[in-house]
Design a protein around this motif. Structure first.
Motif, mmCIF file in Angstrom:
data_model
loop_
_atom_site.group_PDB
_atom_site.id
_atom_site.type_symbol
_atom_site.label_atom_id
_atom_site.label_comp_id
_atom_site.label_asym_id
_atom_site.label_seq_id
_atom_site.Cartn_x
_atom_site.Cartn_y
_atom_site.Cartn_z
ATOM 1 N N GLN A 33 0.836 -1.179 0.000
ATOM 2 C CA GLN A 33 0.000 0.000 0.000
ATOM 3 C C GLN A 33 0.884 1.247 0.000
ATOM 4 N N PHE A 34 0.289 2.348 -0.454
ATOM 5 C CA PHE A 34 0.948 3.655 -0.434
ATOM 6 C C PHE A 34 0.064 4.591 0.364
ATOM 7 N N VAL A 35 0.624 5.228 1.375
ATOM 8 C CA VAL A 35 -0.139 6.111 2.255
ATOM 9 C C VAL A 35 0.439 7.512 2.169
ATOM 10 N N HIS A 36 -0.442 8.469 1.941
ATOM 11 C CA HIS A 36 -0.021 9.871 1.934
ATOM 12 C C HIS A 36 -1.180 10.710 2.445
ATOM 13 N N GLY A 37 -0.952 11.419 3.540
ATOM 14 C CA GLY A 37 -2.016 12.226 4.116
ATOM 15 C C GLY A 37 -3.154 11.347 4.617
ATOM 16 N N ARG A 38 -4.349 11.679 4.190
ATOM 17 C CA ARG A 38 -5.532 10.934 4.640
ATOM 18 C C ARG A 38 -5.898 9.769 3.732
ATOM 19 N N VAL A 39 -5.058 9.489 2.731
ATOM 20 C CA VAL A 39 -5.418 8.498 1.705
ATOM 21 C C VAL A 39 -4.425 7.348 1.667
ATOM 22 N N ALA A 40 -4.950 6.130 1.622
ATOM 23 C CA ALA A 40 -4.137 4.930 1.388
ATOM 24 C C ALA A 40 -4.709 4.199 0.181
ATOM 25 N N ILE A 41 -3.850 3.782 -0.735
ATOM 26 C CA ILE A 41 -4.273 2.924 -1.845
ATOM 27 C C ILE A 41 -3.324 1.731 -1.897
ATOM 28 N N GLY A 42 -3.844 0.570 -2.314
ATOM 29 C CA GLY A 42 -3.000 -0.612 -2.325
ATOM 30 C C GLY A 42 -3.439 -1.633 -3.348
ATOM 31 N N ALA A 43 -2.588 -2.633 -3.532
ATOM 32 C CA ALA A 43 -2.876 -3.703 -4.495
ATOM 33 C C ALA A 43 -2.237 -4.999 -4.035
ATOM 34 N N ALA A 44 -2.938 -6.096 -4.308
ATOM 35 C CA ALA A 44 -2.392 -7.443 -4.167
ATOM 36 C C ALA A 44 -2.259 -7.981 -5.581
ATOM 37 N N ARG A 45 -1.060 -8.288 -6.028
ATOM 38 C CA ARG A 45 -0.793 -8.493 -7.446
ATOM 39 C C ARG A 45 -0.682 -9.959 -7.850
ATOM 40 N N LEU A 46 -1.302 -10.270 -8.986
ATOM 41 C CA LEU A 46 -1.075 -11.513 -9.718
ATOM 42 C C LEU A 46 -0.303 -11.123 -10.969
ATOM 43 N N ALA A 47 0.974 -11.429 -11.030
ATOM 44 C CA ALA A 47 1.835 -10.948 -12.105
ATOM 45 C C ALA A 47 1.619 -11.759 -13.376
ATOM 46 N N ILE A 48 1.183 -11.068 -14.434
ATOM 47 C CA ILE A 48 0.979 -11.698 -15.741
ATOM 48 C C ILE A 48 1.962 -11.136 -16.761
#
Length: 584
Positions: A33-48
């Motif tokens: 995940q990436f967190v900056h300020g009040r926002v977090a976004i993330g991913a769980a990846r299946l690499a294709i």
């Protein structure tokens, strides 16, 4: 391919790791995940594609823009070339890097340039932008709390439900919509307060003093026009020529991967054509997989015959009735709605594929775009069934959403059988395709960490088919449908495709028809009429098996810790434990 998630929070430090943990089956390779300020976004990846350089979230340090992305951008190569001419330097070959560069270069206008299947979250410095592909192949759900101090999004609605402090209740309006049309509509889910972003839409979320969600806005979804010739002037030969080019290009685009591409064979025309095109373009046959009740099933026999003619390594999965029953609870939980069809068989097939492959082609969308369902031959029966279901819902004192009535009125307005067929085609290309087919395919395949690609829903091919006259695409009223695909197969592959082209149409549930019939009989014997009469929801269903599936779904999703075995649920509903254990 992956799970994506995010959180905006004023109450606590933003963190989306719990959301991602609930969807780790979608992305077993890495989770960040990436967190900056009040926002977090993330991913769980299946690499294709490009496992080395495709880690998410991906951030542009100069602009501060970050992105998480689930899906496949089929015009990534063209966009990469255009962005390179503008001076952008790419580190790798993954399409996530192209998505990030596109939004840095063009802002929200980048959405109009993307083709493929995708759910994307773009974290600009001042807003979060969510968007989905035009067909809704990849899902994206969100929740904004009543106080507007938190916002959550995720690839699966049930992941949001798991992390909410107060678990959401069953949405009774969605249940009414489902009982009438067979699918939820207008982005509604079975979870109160959780909504799906609608296909071909984007939505901005801001957080200056509190969370504010903007309206859902449409975007073009494809920068390339499908056709320059008015549909009414297209002759059959002209249409066939353009369809052939578009289909082959679509399959080629959907075979871009750093991993093996396999094909799911149903025994029908759609998947057979995909296997034939892949074998031709690759110069070797793909590995193929089929599932059915037993090896003598007509679907299994047809699929095996085609695989043998191609020289393909073919794997067949036979599913016993006991295995079918055992797979029902997990299937219902995965698809997030009380709908079965051939779900358990497809779920088990995906797990078998996932043992040795990560990426598979599937024929979904062909029936909706080319009129392959039997309902198009007798559209009056389909409308009558919807009207009957609406009366049942009203007797149960539930009210569907306005969108349900809008859809019914569009069908009622058809002047004749041909007009009703075309109206039914348009209807099926919307919510029934997205919610009744694409989402279950996505959820069940990703539960097995398999990326399921659907070339028939390629943007250019889909736009071409929607622009052509139905008589050219579907064929004459009363015929088997998908005339344009049958002509393609017969013309290009001749004798190799003849058996498939002329084979009577069997729908996907046909592979489980015997199990479904046996299951209905089991429910009919195990569940007394009084069980339906005493339930507030019993009047919504004209078949006891549908009522059992609903109760199983309700217990699985909204009553955690209760019964999880389908026969135990039937026994509890019947009030006679021995009834569900009786021999079918």
């Amino acid at each position: 391919m992956c799970a994506i998630a995010g959180c905006i929070s004023f109450a606590d430090a933003p963190d989306c790791r719990e959301l991602l943990a609930a969807m780790r089956h979608r992305g077993p390779d890495a989770c960040r995940q990436f967190v900056h300020g009040r926002v977090a976004i993330g991913a769980a990846r299946l690499a294709i594609v490009d496992a080395e350089h495709g880690a998410q979230p991906m951030r542009d340090p100069e602009s501060g823009t970050a992105v998480v992305f689930n899906g496949e951008i089929t015009n990534a190569a063209e966009l990469r070339e255009e962005l390179s001419r503008r001076g952008h330097r790419f580190r790798g070959r993954c399409d996530t890097e192209v998505v990030l560069a596109a939004f840095v270069a063009w802002g929200e206008a980048a959405a109009d340039r993307l083709t493929g299947m995708f759910a994307i979250a773009v974290r600009f410095p001042d807003r979060l932008l969510l968007l989905r592909d035009r067909h809704g192949i990849k899902p994206l759900a969100f929740h904004c709390d009543a106080r507007n101090d938190s916002f959550l999004f995720a690839s699966e609605a049930k992941a949001i439900a798991v992390v909410l402090p107060q678990p959401p209740s069953l949405d009774l309006t969605t249940l009414a919509d489902f009982a009438v049309l067979g699918t939820p509509v207008d982005g509604a889910t079975f979870f109160e307060t959780i909504t799906e972003l609608r296909p071909g839409h984007m939505m901005a979320v801001t957080w200056q003093d509190r969370v504010r969600t903007g309206p859902q806005r449409t975007f073009a979804g494809s920068a390339r026009a499908a056709t320059a010739t008015p549909a009414a002037r297209v002759r059959e030969a002209q249409a066939d020529e353009r369809f052939e080019a578009a289909l082959i290009a679509a399959v080629r685009r959907h075979c871009v991967a750093d991993t093996e591409i396999v094909v799911s064979l149903s025994g029908g025309l759609d998947s057979a054509v995909l296997a034939l095109v892949v074998a031709e373009q690759a110069g070797r046959p793909p590995r193929t997989f089929t599932v059915a009740e037993n090896a003598d099933h007509p679907d299994a026999v047809a699929a095996e015959r085609l695989a043998r003619s191609l020289g393909a390594e073919h794997e067949f999965l036979a599913v016993s009735f006991d295995a079918f029953l055992a797979a029902i609870p997990a299937t219902l939980r995965a698809v997030e709605q009380p709908d079965l069809a051939a779900g358990p068989l497809f779920a088990l097939l995906c797990h078998r594929i996932g043992l040795t492959a990560r990426c598979c082609l599937n024929g979904e969308g062909a029936d909706e775009l080319m009129g392959g369902y039997a309902a198009y031959r007798t559209p009056e029966r389909s409308l009558a069934a919807i009207e009957t279901a609406l009366r049942r819902v009203r007797r149960a004192e539930l009210t569907p959403r306005e969108g349900v009535f809008t859809r019914i009125e569009a069908l009622r307005a058809a002047e004749n059988s041909s007009g009703l067929r075309d109206a039914l085609l348009a209807h099926d290309r919307a919510d029934p395709l997205e919610r009744g087919h694409l989402q279950p395919v996505d959820r069940l395949s990703m539960a097995a960490s398999v990326e399921m690609r659907v070339p028939y829903l390629d943007d250019d091919l889909g736009q071409l088919l929607e622009a052509l006259p139905p008589s050219v695409v579907v064929g004459p009223p009363g015929a088997s449908g998908k005339a344009i695909l049958r002509r393609f197969a017969a013309h290009r592959y001749g004798e190799r495709a003849r058996a498939i082209v002329t084979r009577p149409k069997l729908m996907m549930p046909e592979a489980a028809r015997g199990h479904l019939t046996r299951f209905r009989g089991l429910c009919e014997r195990a569940i007394p009429d009084r069980a339906l009469q005493s339930s507030e929801f019993g009047g919504l269903f004209d078949d006891k098996s549908d009522f059992v599936l609903f109760e199983m779904f309700r217990r699985q999703v909204f009553a955690k810790g209760e019964l999880s075995d389908i026969q135990e649920v039937m026994a509890e509903m019947a009030g006679r434990p021995e009834a569900a254990r009786a021999a079918p």
